[in-house]
Scaffold this active site. Structure first.
Site, PDB file in Angstrom:
ATOM      1  CD  GLU A 133       1.071  -6.121   5.712  1.00 38.97           C
ATOM      2  OE1 GLU A 133       0.368  -5.989   4.701  1.00 38.97           O
ATOM      3  OE2 GLU A 133       1.782  -7.134   5.920  1.00 38.97           O
TER       4      GLU A 133
ATOM      5  CD  GLU B 187      -3.351  -7.555   3.217  1.00 39.68           C
ATOM      6  OE1 GLU B 187      -3.969  -7.833   4.256  1.00 39.68           O
ATOM      7  OE2 GLU B 187      -2.920  -6.404   2.973  1.00 39.68           O
TER       8      GLU B 187
ATOM      9  CB  ALA C  90      -0.914   0.000   1.215  1.00 40.58           C
TER      10      ALA C  90
ATOM     11  N   GLY D 256      -0.149  -5.211   0.901  1.00 40.36           N
ATOM     12  CA  GLY D 256      -1.411  -5.119   0.184  1.00 40.36           C
ATOM     13  C   GLY D 256      -1.359  -5.766  -1.184  1.00 40.36           C
TER      14      GLY D 256
END
Length: 258
Positions: free
Chosen positions: A135, A115, A66, A112
């Site tokens: 993360e 994900e 992200a 992300g």
């Protein structure tokens, strides 16, 4: 669709989506997530589209996470809302789609990005790809379904190891543990994904949609809500502020557990 961060094209009943932020390693910022949400809706509501392939531009990254700078000063409530909206509009929307989505992982799939790949129904990875959820090195946990989908795909033990060490794995290891379906040379990633969807196109569309829904239904639980809540709580910690500052300033983090 008029996109600034995506390149989209429908060819022979397949919607090809390329995340086109190569200089930013195709990081997922708000604008890109909004465009992805629009593309998912288009795929679900357009009869011409029988399947979707998502990839990243360039040869280095699928999606390298992200856009951290966008949420570096978020409160806990803002962090939880970030995760909830992402689930609703993109990640869960892909998993619950009526059409099959394939992630063509052409490079780094981190945070992300992994994900996003795990939300897809099938994953094809380039031999050079690296996959991971880093993360905790930022004082966070995965917030877009990573704790849930990784566990579903590879089992609790390996998922915990990957998440709490934050260490990425190779494409071949990812195939070995069931995280990706196929590993191919980078030049063949799109071709392999297309080959799979060409088989799907020969099958009954309503049956394919029903099969997707049935399989996904077997995995429903409360874990996503727990993840979203805890993700938001991480934004209130000193460790999160330290992790982001270290990332931005390209220095090692010094976490105090506060």
């Amino acid at each position: 669709m008029t996109d600034q961060n995506l390149i989209t094209a429908v060819r022979e009943n397949i919607l090809y989506i390329t995340i086109n932020r190569e200089k930013a390693l195709n990081a997922l910022n708000k604008a890109t997530l909004a465009e992805l949400a629009e593309a998912i809706t288009f795929a679900n509501t357009t009869d011409e589209v029988r399947g979707v392939i998502i990839t990243g531009s360039g040869e280095k990254a699928f999606v390298a996470g992200a856009d951290i700078k966008e949420f570096s000063d978020y409160t806990g409530a803002q962090g939880e809302e970030l995760a909830r909206k992402g689930h609703e509009l993109v990640f869960n929307a892909i998993e619950n789609a009526k059409k099959p989505f394939i992630a063509a992982i052409n490079g780094f799939a981190l945070g992300g990005g992994l994900e996003l790949a795990m939300a897809c129904h099938i994953r094809v990875a380039a031999e050079s790809a690296k996959l991971g959820l880093p993360e905790v090195s930022l004082g966070l946990i995965p917030g877009y379904g990573g704790t849930q989908r990784l566990t579903q795909l590879v089992g609790k033990g390996k998922a915990i190891e990957m998440i709490i060490t934050a260490n990425p794995i190779t494409a071949h290891e990812a195939e070995k543990i069931g995280l990706v379906n196929y590993v191919v040379p980078q030049s063949d990633v799109i071709a392999k994904a297309t080959e799979i969807l060409n088989f799907v196109k020969k099958r009954a569309p309503l049956a394919v949609s029903a099969a997707l829904k049935a399989v996904v239904a077997s995995l429903n639980n409360e874990g996503y809500q727990v993840e979203t809540t805890l993700f938001g709580e991480c934004f209130e910690t000193e460790d999160f502020k330290e992790g982001v500052a270290a990332f931005v300033n390209k220095r090692p983090s010094v976490f105090l557990g506060k």
